[in-house]
Design a protein around this motif. Structure first.
Motif, PDB file in Angstrom:
ATOM      1  N   TYR A 132      55.956   4.322 -78.970  1.00 13.48           N
ATOM      2  CA  TYR A 132      55.921   4.496 -77.515  1.00 13.48           C
ATOM      3  C   TYR A 132      55.115   3.346 -76.924  1.00 13.48           C
ATOM      4  CZ  TYR A 132      57.227   9.284 -78.647  1.00 13.48           C
ATOM      5  OH  TYR A 132      57.880  10.389 -79.127  1.00 13.48           O
ATOM      6  N   HIS A 133      55.177   3.278 -75.595  1.00  3.39           N
ATOM      7  CA  HIS A 133      54.287   2.371 -74.876  1.00  3.39           C
ATOM      8  C   HIS A 133      53.818   3.113 -73.642  1.00  3.39           C
ATOM      9  CE1 HIS A 133      52.758  -0.919 -72.470  1.00  3.39           C
ATOM     10  NE2 HIS A 133      52.680  -1.613 -73.586  1.00  3.39           N
ATOM     11  N   ILE A 134      52.525   3.044 -73.345  1.00  2.00           N
ATOM     12  CA  ILE A 134      51.989   3.874 -72.264  1.00  2.00           C
ATOM     13  C   ILE A 134      52.632   3.551 -70.906  1.00  2.00           C
ATOM     14  CG2 ILE A 134      49.790   4.495 -73.356  1.00  2.00           C
ATOM     15  CD1 ILE A 134      48.464   2.200 -71.870  1.00  2.00           C
ATOM     16  N   VAL A 135      53.161   2.326 -70.746  1.00  2.00           N
ATOM     17  CA  VAL A 135      53.817   1.968 -69.476  1.00  2.00           C
ATOM     18  C   VAL A 135      55.327   1.799 -69.659  1.00  2.00           C
ATOM     19  CG1 VAL A 135      53.953   0.232 -67.632  1.00  2.00           C
ATOM     20  CG2 VAL A 135      51.732   0.770 -68.680  1.00  2.00           C
ATOM     21  N   PHE A 136      55.731   1.026 -70.683  1.00  2.00           N
ATOM     22  CA  PHE A 136      57.147   0.646 -70.810  1.00  2.00           C
ATOM     23  C   PHE A 136      58.019   1.742 -71.433  1.00  2.00           C
ATOM     24  CE2 PHE A 136      54.930  -3.621 -71.549  1.00  2.00           C
ATOM     25  CZ  PHE A 136      54.941  -3.930 -70.201  1.00  2.00           C
ATOM     26  N   ASN A 137      57.402   2.625 -72.212  1.00  2.00           N
ATOM     27  CA  ASN A 137      58.191   3.676 -72.875  1.00  2.00           C
ATOM     28  C   ASN A 137      57.279   4.887 -73.133  1.00  2.00           C
ATOM     29  OD1 ASN A 137      60.083   5.083 -74.413  1.00  2.00           O
ATOM     30  ND2 ASN A 137      59.520   4.022 -76.305  1.00  2.00           N
ATOM     31  N   PRO A 138      56.851   5.532 -72.030  1.00  2.00           N
ATOM     32  CA  PRO A 138      55.867   6.616 -72.216  1.00  2.00           C
ATOM     33  C   PRO A 138      56.504   7.876 -72.796  1.00  2.00           C
ATOM     34  CG  PRO A 138      56.433   6.368 -69.883  1.00  2.00           C
ATOM     35  CD  PRO A 138      57.189   5.301 -70.612  1.00  2.00           C
ATOM     36  N   PRO A 139      55.713   8.687 -73.512  1.00  2.00           N
ATOM     37  CA  PRO A 139      56.238   9.975 -74.001  1.00  2.00           C
ATOM     38  C   PRO A 139      56.426  10.933 -72.827  1.00  2.00           C
ATOM     39  CG  PRO A 139      53.886   9.789 -74.449  1.00  2.00           C
ATOM     40  CD  PRO A 139      54.304   8.471 -73.867  1.00  2.00           C
ATOM     41  N   LYS A 140      57.204  12.026 -73.064  1.00  2.00           N
ATOM     42  CA  LYS A 140      57.451  12.981 -71.970  1.00  2.00           C
ATOM     43  C   LYS A 140      56.138  13.648 -71.540  1.00  2.00           C
ATOM     44  CE  LYS A 140      62.172  13.847 -73.422  1.00  2.00           C
ATOM     45  NZ  LYS A 140      62.769  14.403 -74.634  1.00  2.00           N
ATOM     46  N   VAL A 141      55.311  14.002 -72.539  1.00  2.00           N
ATOM     47  CA  VAL A 141      53.988  14.576 -72.243  1.00  2.00           C
ATOM     48  C   VAL A 141      52.955  13.552 -72.717  1.00  2.00           C
ATOM     49  CG1 VAL A 141      52.370  16.457 -72.764  1.00  2.00           C
ATOM     50  CG2 VAL A 141      54.846  16.915 -72.621  1.00  2.00           C
ATOM     51  N   GLU A 142      52.043  13.191 -71.825  1.00  2.00           N
ATOM     52  CA  GLU A 142      51.086  12.123 -72.139  1.00  2.00           C
ATOM     53  C   GLU A 142      50.364  12.381 -73.469  1.00  2.00           C
ATOM     54  OE1 GLU A 142      48.361  11.251 -68.937  1.00  2.00           O
ATOM     55  OE2 GLU A 142      47.106  10.100 -70.314  1.00  2.00           O
ATOM     56  N   GLY A 143      50.393  11.389 -74.353  1.00  2.00           N
ATOM     57  CA  GLY A 143      49.633  11.458 -75.605  1.00  2.00           C
ATOM     58  C   GLY A 143      50.273  12.283 -76.701  1.00  2.00           C
ATOM     59  N   LYS A 144      51.496  12.831 -76.460  1.00  2.00           N
ATOM     60  CA  LYS A 144      52.133  13.701 -77.463  1.00  2.00           C
ATOM     61  C   LYS A 144      53.496  13.149 -77.857  1.00  2.00           C
ATOM     62  CE  LYS A 144      49.065  17.116 -76.945  1.00  2.00           C
ATOM     63  NZ  LYS A 144      48.070  17.381 -77.975  1.00  2.00           N
ATOM     64  N   ASP A 145      53.849  13.319 -79.149  1.00  2.00           N
ATOM     65  CA  ASP A 145      55.177  12.894 -79.591  1.00  2.00           C
ATOM     66  C   ASP A 145      56.249  13.798 -78.974  1.00  2.00           C
ATOM     67  OD1 ASP A 145      56.863  11.251 -81.494  1.00  2.00           O
ATOM     68  OD2 ASP A 145      57.423  13.283 -82.101  1.00  2.00           O
ATOM     69  N   ASP A 146      57.373  13.196 -78.554  1.00  2.00           N
ATOM     70  CA  ASP A 146      58.435  13.961 -77.873  1.00  2.00           C
ATOM     71  C   ASP A 146      59.034  15.034 -78.780  1.00  2.00           C
ATOM     72  OD1 ASP A 146      58.117  12.379 -75.683  1.00  2.00           O
ATOM     73  OD2 ASP A 146      59.951  11.198 -75.954  1.00  2.00           O
ATOM     74  N   GLU A 147      59.124  14.773 -80.069  1.00  2.00           N
ATOM     75  CA  GLU A 147      59.794  15.746 -80.940  1.00  2.00           C
ATOM     76  C   GLU A 147      58.839  16.656 -81.689  1.00  2.00           C
ATOM     77  OE1 GLU A 147      63.015  14.048 -83.222  1.00  2.00           O
ATOM     78  OE2 GLU A 147      63.712  13.019 -81.409  1.00  2.00           O
ATOM     79  N   THR A 148      57.765  16.084 -82.252  1.00  2.00           N
ATOM     80  CA  THR A 148      56.878  16.921 -83.079  1.00  2.00           C
ATOM     81  C   THR A 148      55.703  17.481 -82.276  1.00  2.00           C
ATOM     82  OG1 THR A 148      55.430  15.098 -83.738  1.00  2.00           O
ATOM     83  CG2 THR A 148      57.393  15.440 -85.084  1.00  2.00           C
ATOM     84  N   GLY A 149      55.429  16.918 -81.107  1.00  2.00           N
ATOM     85  CA  GLY A 149      54.296  17.384 -80.297  1.00  2.00           C
ATOM     86  C   GLY A 149      52.942  16.929 -80.832  1.00  2.00           C
ATOM     87  N   GLU A 150      52.958  16.114 -81.910  1.00  2.00           N
ATOM     88  CA  GLU A 150      51.677  15.648 -82.481  1.00  2.00           C
ATOM     89  C   GLU A 150      50.969  14.698 -81.513  1.00  2.00           C
ATOM     90  OE1 GLU A 150      52.114  14.295 -86.869  1.00  2.00           O
ATOM     91  OE2 GLU A 150      54.123  14.547 -86.043  1.00  2.00           O
ATOM     92  N   ASP A 151      49.632  14.595 -81.691  1.00  2.00           N
ATOM     93  CA  ASP A 151      48.877  13.619 -80.900  1.00  2.00           C
ATOM     94  C   ASP A 151      49.278  12.207 -81.324  1.00  2.00           C
ATOM     95  OD1 ASP A 151      47.458  15.502 -79.527  1.00  2.00           O
ATOM     96  OD2 ASP A 151      45.759  15.490 -80.919  1.00  2.00           O
ATOM     97  N   LEU A 152      49.584  11.364 -80.350  1.00  2.00           N
ATOM     98  CA  LEU A 152      49.916   9.969 -80.669  1.00  2.00           C
ATOM     99  C   LEU A 152      48.638   9.207 -80.995  1.00  2.00           C
ATOM    100  CD1 LEU A 152      52.524   9.244 -77.837  1.00  2.00           C
ATOM    101  CD2 LEU A 152      52.957   9.981 -80.193  1.00  2.00           C
TER     102      LEU A 152
END
Ligand code: AP5
Length: 207
Positions: A132-152
């Motif tokens: 991910y990228h915090i600006v260019f490709n952010p996750p759906k929920v800040e700081g969390k993986d879109d599929e597993t929900g783990e902390d990035l």
């Protein structure tokens, strides 16, 4: 198709390799990912290279060459592969030439200030390596993986000091490979400063 992805740290080699491996149906071999997986699993190799990766230096050629030689000898590589992050020095390129013939070397061209922005904002899922990228490709929920929900996480070598060192190492040791492969007529340059879907279209056109 046997391809090498060349370019500075953060140029987007890994991002585009994920698309290219599906499209060309060949494995994506990232030496950085191989080292990180060894570090995570606390193997002997992982323990040996952990500090080197964190500082942004290069793992010794002998270790890296042996690892790649073993990996490309595996059956899934018989129709080709994408080498991402290897070779990174002239001795590694010479060793690769002895192992096999390469069809194309793609050089991802991105201005240095863009590279720094990409690296400092990169985040990664620790279990899948999804980027991910915090600006260019952010996750759906800040700081969390879109599929597993783990902390990035942020890679240790994406901290400022290590980024500076990696860029110096790139300039002195890896950049000379552009000329090395140009002389062999293998270089395909692509402007990789645009969005990933456009970079991928340029890659297909160049090949
Ligand atoms: P490695 O993992 O290979 O790191 P690298 O070459 O520095 O490359 P990166 O993974 O940082 O960047 P990338 O070009 O893949 O960019 P990405 O797609 O992630 O190596 C790590 C370390 O391992 C080395 O420092 C060394 O210690 C060791 N090592 C590895 N190979 C070695 C070798 N051969 N010899 C010796 N040691 C070795 O993208 C970056 C960010 O930008 C992401 O957040 C992404 O979302 C974003 N992004 C990507 N494309 C775009 C775009 N088009 N527009 C906007 N944002 C984008």
């Amino acid at each position: 198709m046997k391809m090498v992805f060349l370019g500075p740290p953060g140029a987007g080699k890994g991002t585009i390799a994920v698309r290219a491996k599906e499209f060309f149906n060949i494995p994506h071999i990232s030496t950085g990912d191989l080292f990180r997986s060894n570090i995570k699993n606390e193997t002997q190799l992982g323990l040996k290279v952990k500090e080197i990766l964190a500082s942004g230096g290069l793992v010794p050629d002998s270790v890296t060459i042996e690892m790649v030689k073993n990996r490309i000898a595996e059956p899934d590589c018989k129709n080709g592969f994408i080498l991402d992050g290897f070779p990174r020095t002239i001795p590694q390129a010479d060793a690769l030439a002895e192992m096999t013939d390469i069809d194309a070397v793609v050089n991802f061209v991105v201005p240095m200030e863009e590279v720094v922005k990409r690296l400092s904002g990169r985040r990664m899922c620790p279990s899948t390596g999804r980027l991910y990228h915090i600006v260019f490709n952010p996750p759906k929920v800040e700081g969390k993986d879109d599929e597993t929900g783990e902390d990035l996480i942020q890679r240790p070598d994406d901290k400022e000091d290590a980024i500076v060192h990696r860029l110096e190492v790139y300039e002195s040791q890896t950049k000379p490979l552009i000329d090395y492969y140009r002389k062999k007529g293998l270089i395909k340059e692509i402007d990789a400063s645009v969005k990933p879907s456009d970079v991928f279209e340029r890659l297909k056109a160049a090949l």
